[in-house]
Design a protein around this motif. Structure first.
Motif, PDB file in Angstrom:
ATOM      1  N   PHE A  76       0.935  -1.003   0.183  1.00  0.00           N
ATOM      2  CA  PHE A  76       0.186   0.032  -0.038  1.00  0.00           C
ATOM      3  C   PHE A  76       0.956   1.169   0.012  1.00  0.00           C
ATOM      4  O   PHE A  76       2.058   1.260   0.464  1.00  0.00           O
ATOM      5  CB  PHE A  76      -0.870   0.090   1.255  1.00  0.00           C
ATOM      6  N   ILE A  77       0.287   2.125  -0.435  1.00  0.00           N
ATOM      7  CA  ILE A  77       0.927   3.531  -0.573  1.00  0.00           C
ATOM      8  C   ILE A  77       0.117   4.692   0.038  1.00  0.00           C
ATOM      9  O   ILE A  77      -1.382   4.537  -0.560  1.00  0.00           O
ATOM     10  CB  ILE A  77       1.597   3.994  -1.862  1.00  0.00           C
ATOM     11  N   LYS A  78       0.456   5.682   0.440  1.00  0.00           N
ATOM     12  CA  LYS A  78      -0.389   7.009   1.186  1.00  0.00           C
ATOM     13  C   LYS A  78       0.391   8.040   0.603  1.00  0.00           C
ATOM     14  O   LYS A  78       1.677   8.143   0.783  1.00  0.00           O
ATOM     15  CB  LYS A  78      -0.500   6.593   2.770  1.00  0.00           C
ATOM     16  N   LEU A  79      -0.475   9.164   0.611  1.00  0.00           N
ATOM     17  CA  LEU A  79       0.289  10.495   0.166  1.00  0.00           C
ATOM     18  C   LEU A  79       0.022  11.264   1.426  1.00  0.00           C
ATOM     19  O   LEU A  79      -1.232  11.460   1.797  1.00  0.00           O
ATOM     20  CB  LEU A  79      -0.475  11.287  -0.949  1.00  0.00           C
ATOM     21  N   LYS A  80       0.902  12.327   1.738  1.00  0.00           N
ATOM     22  CA  LYS A  80       0.527  13.171   2.672  1.00  0.00           C
ATOM     23  C   LYS A  80       1.180  14.458   2.250  1.00  0.00           C
ATOM     24  O   LYS A  80       2.420  14.545   2.203  1.00  0.00           O
ATOM     25  CB  LYS A  80       1.428  12.832   4.153  1.00  0.00           C
ATOM     26  N   MET A  81       0.666  15.528   2.454  1.00  0.00           N
ATOM     27  CA  MET A  81       0.963  16.865   1.791  1.00  0.00           C
ATOM     28  C   MET A  81       0.885  17.792   3.006  1.00  0.00           C
ATOM     29  O   MET A  81       0.213  17.913   3.871  1.00  0.00           O
ATOM     30  CB  MET A  81      -0.172  17.556   0.531  1.00  0.00           C
ATOM     31  N   SER A  82       2.433  18.477   3.008  1.00  0.00           N
ATOM     32  CA  SER A  82       2.340  19.578   4.211  1.00  0.00           C
ATOM     33  C   SER A  82       2.229  20.932   3.464  1.00  0.00           C
ATOM     34  O   SER A  82       2.843  21.144   2.549  1.00  0.00           O
ATOM     35  CB  SER A  82       4.001  19.327   4.733  1.00  0.00           C
ATOM     36  N   ASN A  83       1.720  21.825   4.187  1.00  0.00           N
ATOM     37  CA  ASN A  83       1.222  23.048   3.502  1.00  0.00           C
ATOM     38  C   ASN A  83       1.553  24.009   4.533  1.00  0.00           C
ATOM     39  O   ASN A  83       0.739  23.986   5.764  1.00  0.00           O
ATOM     40  CB  ASN A  83      -0.076  22.814   3.056  1.00  0.00           C
ATOM     41  N   GLN A  84       2.471  25.201   4.356  1.00  0.00           N
ATOM     42  CA  GLN A  84       2.685  26.164   5.409  1.00  0.00           C
ATOM     43  C   GLN A  84       2.874  27.451   4.542  1.00  0.00           C
ATOM     44  O   GLN A  84       3.415  27.587   3.506  1.00  0.00           O
ATOM     45  CB  GLN A  84       4.037  25.793   6.140  1.00  0.00           C
ATOM     46  N   ASP A  85       2.098  28.444   5.124  1.00  0.00           N
ATOM     47  CA  ASP A  85       2.414  30.002   4.543  1.00  0.00           C
ATOM     48  C   ASP A  85       2.235  30.861   5.982  1.00  0.00           C
ATOM     49  O   ASP A  85       1.060  31.203   6.092  1.00  0.00           O
ATOM     50  CB  ASP A  85       1.556  30.393   3.519  1.00  0.00           C
ATOM     51  N   SER A  86       3.392  31.292   6.416  1.00  0.00           N
ATOM     52  CA  SER A  86       3.245  31.873   7.796  1.00  0.00           C
ATOM     53  C   SER A  86       3.230  33.542   7.426  1.00  0.00           C
ATOM     54  O   SER A  86       3.123  34.049   8.331  1.00  0.00           O
ATOM     55  CB  SER A  86       4.682  31.561   8.648  1.00  0.00           C
ATOM     56  N   ILE A  87       3.470  33.943   6.215  1.00  0.00           N
ATOM     57  CA  ILE A  87       3.322  35.425   5.808  1.00  0.00           C
ATOM     58  C   ILE A  87       1.914  35.758   5.526  1.00  0.00           C
ATOM     59  O   ILE A  87       1.294  36.692   6.139  1.00  0.00           O
ATOM     60  CB  ILE A  87       4.459  35.500   4.799  1.00  0.00           C
ATOM     61  N   THR A  88       1.316  35.150   4.364  1.00  0.00           N
ATOM     62  CA  THR A  88       0.124  35.448   3.992  1.00  0.00           C
ATOM     63  C   THR A  88      -0.902  34.723   4.271  1.00  0.00           C
ATOM     64  O   THR A  88      -2.232  35.109   4.254  1.00  0.00           O
ATOM     65  CB  THR A  88       0.179  35.473   2.346  1.00  0.00           C
ATOM     66  N   ALA A  89      -0.717  33.665   4.950  1.00  0.00           N
ATOM     67  CA  ALA A  89      -1.697  32.563   5.370  1.00  0.00           C
ATOM     68  C   ALA A  89      -2.651  31.934   4.356  1.00  0.00           C
ATOM     69  O   ALA A  89      -3.776  31.786   4.504  1.00  0.00           O
ATOM     70  CB  ALA A  89      -2.308  33.030   6.512  1.00  0.00           C
ATOM     71  N   LYS A  90      -2.271  32.057   3.121  1.00  0.00           N
ATOM     72  CA  LYS A  90      -2.835  31.513   2.027  1.00  0.00           C
ATOM     73  C   LYS A  90      -2.258  29.975   1.726  1.00  0.00           C
ATOM     74  O   LYS A  90      -1.075  29.995   1.061  1.00  0.00           O
ATOM     75  CB  LYS A  90      -2.767  32.394   0.847  1.00  0.00           C
ATOM     76  N   PRO A  91      -3.253  29.065   1.732  1.00  0.00           N
ATOM     77  CA  PRO A  91      -2.633  27.525   1.847  1.00  0.00           C
ATOM     78  C   PRO A  91      -2.583  27.209   0.187  1.00  0.00           C
ATOM     79  O   PRO A  91      -3.277  28.008  -0.584  1.00  0.00           O
ATOM     80  CB  PRO A  91      -3.734  26.628   2.387  1.00  0.00           C
ATOM     81  N   GLN A  95      -5.141  20.491  -6.515  1.00  0.00           N
ATOM     82  CA  GLN A  95      -5.983  20.281  -7.578  1.00  0.00           C
ATOM     83  C   GLN A  95      -6.355  18.832  -7.495  1.00  0.00           C
ATOM     84  O   GLN A  95      -7.308  18.471  -7.676  1.00  0.00           O
ATOM     85  CB  GLN A  95      -5.681  20.936  -8.866  1.00  0.00           C
ATOM     86  N   LYS A  96      -5.236  17.989  -7.735  1.00  0.00           N
ATOM     87  CA  LYS A  96      -5.524  16.747  -7.722  1.00  0.00           C
ATOM     88  C   LYS A  96      -4.182  15.920  -7.480  1.00  0.00           C
ATOM     89  O   LYS A  96      -3.032  16.348  -7.699  1.00  0.00           O
ATOM     90  CB  LYS A  96      -6.126  15.889  -9.314  1.00  0.00           C
ATOM     91  N   TRP A  97      -4.211  14.532  -6.897  1.00  0.00           N
ATOM     92  CA  TRP A  97      -3.204  13.454  -6.848  1.00  0.00           C
ATOM     93  C   TRP A  97      -3.565  12.450  -7.146  1.00  0.00           C
ATOM     94  O   TRP A  97      -4.906  11.780  -7.288  1.00  0.00           O
ATOM     95  CB  TRP A  97      -2.653  13.876  -5.420  1.00  0.00           C
ATOM     96  N   SER A  98      -2.751  11.528  -7.662  1.00  0.00           N
ATOM     97  CA  SER A  98      -3.071  10.077  -7.828  1.00  0.00           C
ATOM     98  C   SER A  98      -1.906   9.128  -7.635  1.00  0.00           C
ATOM     99  O   SER A  98      -0.800   9.703  -7.777  1.00  0.00           O
ATOM    100  CB  SER A  98      -3.657   9.905  -9.423  1.00  0.00           C
ATOM    101  N   VAL A  99      -1.970   7.854  -7.542  1.00  0.00           N
ATOM    102  CA  VAL A  99      -0.935   6.921  -7.568  1.00  0.00           C
ATOM    103  C   VAL A  99      -1.524   5.949  -8.601  1.00  0.00           C
ATOM    104  O   VAL A  99      -2.690   5.381  -8.653  1.00  0.00           O
ATOM    105  CB  VAL A  99      -0.912   6.219  -6.238  1.00  0.00           C
ATOM    106  N   GLU A 100      -0.575   5.586  -9.712  1.00  0.00           N
ATOM    107  CA  GLU A 100      -0.840   4.762 -10.617  1.00  0.00           C
ATOM    108  C   GLU A 100       0.025   3.117 -10.442  1.00  0.00           C
ATOM    109  O   GLU A 100       0.843   3.335  -9.867  1.00  0.00           O
ATOM    110  CB  GLU A 100      -0.169   5.212 -11.992  1.00  0.00           C
ATOM    111  N   TYR A 101      -0.960   2.167 -10.530  1.00  0.00           N
ATOM    112  CA  TYR A 101      -0.186   1.057 -10.072  1.00  0.00           C
ATOM    113  C   TYR A 101      -1.268  -0.316 -10.989  1.00  0.00           C
ATOM    114  O   TYR A 101      -2.063   0.023 -11.147  1.00  0.00           O
ATOM    115  CB  TYR A 101      -0.422   0.890  -8.824  1.00  0.00           C
ATOM    116  N   ASP A 102      -0.542  -1.293 -10.916  1.00  0.00           N
ATOM    117  CA  ASP A 102      -1.248  -2.507 -11.426  1.00  0.00           C
ATOM    118  C   ASP A 102      -1.591  -3.204 -10.042  1.00  0.00           C
ATOM    119  O   ASP A 102      -0.996  -3.476  -9.148  1.00  0.00           O
ATOM    120  CB  ASP A 102      -0.387  -3.443 -12.400  1.00  0.00           C
TER     121      ASP A 102
END
Length: 221
Positions: A76-91, A95-102
């Motif tokens: 199994f695979i899992k995705l984890k996005m880290s998102n930071q903007d300490s100046i303007t606080a605009k995340p 739009q999309k993410w995917s994992v391709e596999y057989d």
């Protein structure tokens, strides 16, 4: 003293992808600004649920080959996005993410296609020589081929607490979309005359990697 504050660090975590037979690519994209600090971790998950960081991607790595990852080690695979903007606080706007596999194959018992499990067996029935005969269909409902599958027949006498196990011959190689008749003809002359629960299972304990197992067996009283 407690103070109210705004946190400018957040995470988005995907569900698990898989189980896979082979891994191919990770794809993701979105939109952000110059103040956004964004990264994507590709986490491999072992069969026991242990997570390991395999890759850490930035926003320029939007299509990454992960075919070097062992699907045996990390089904199994899992995705984890880290998102930071300490100046303007605009995340960052994912739009999309995917994992391709057989994917590994998936099969299921199919009594609607073939079902021949008797209610009784022995000298007093039409089956001579105390032979328990029957069968059921098992279908590959995926787009991936199975190798030969193991089959086990178990008779359980609940009153006496006795269990009788019979390992049946393996099935043929089961191609995508194909069906096999899992038949048995088992001599039960040595078993005490009584009531039994019959349990028939294909690919027990996922001896061959499979997506799900709950639809691989039947019970018959």
């Amino acid at each position: 003293v407690d103070y109210d504050a705004k946190d400018t660090l957040g995470y988005i975590t995907s569900p698990k992808f898989g189980p896979a037979k082979t891994w191919k690519n990770v794809k993701w994209n979105g939109a952000g600004n110059a103040n956004s600090f964004v990264s994507l971790k590709v986490l491999g998950i072992s069969a026991t649920g242990i997570e390991t960081t395999l890759f850490t991607l930035d926003t320029l790595q939007t299509n990454v080959d992960i075919s070097s990852v062992s699907a045996t080690q990390y089904p199994f695979i899992k995705l984890k996005m880290s998102n930071q903007d300490s100046i303007t606080a605009k995340p960052y706007q994912l739009q999309k993410w995917s994992v391709e596999y057989d994917a590994v194959p998936e099969g299921a018992v199919a009594p609607n296609l073939y079902f021949n499990i008797p209610d009784s067996a022995g000298i007093a029935t039409s089956f001579a020589n105390d032979t328990l005969k029957g069968g059921i269909a098992f279908k590959n409902i995926s787009k991936t081929n199975f190798d030969s599958l193991t089959v086990k027949l178990i008779l359980r006498n609940e009153r006496l607490g006795n269990t009788y196990t019979f390992n049946l011959p393996k099935t043929k190689v089961l191609l995508a979309g194909d069906t096999v008749h899992v038949n048995f003809a088992q001599n039960i002359a040595a078993l005490p005359q009584d009531n039994y629960n019959l349990y028939l299972v294909v690919n027990e304990n996922a001896n061959q990697p499979e997506q799900y197992f709950f639809n691989n067996f039947i019970y018959k009283y």
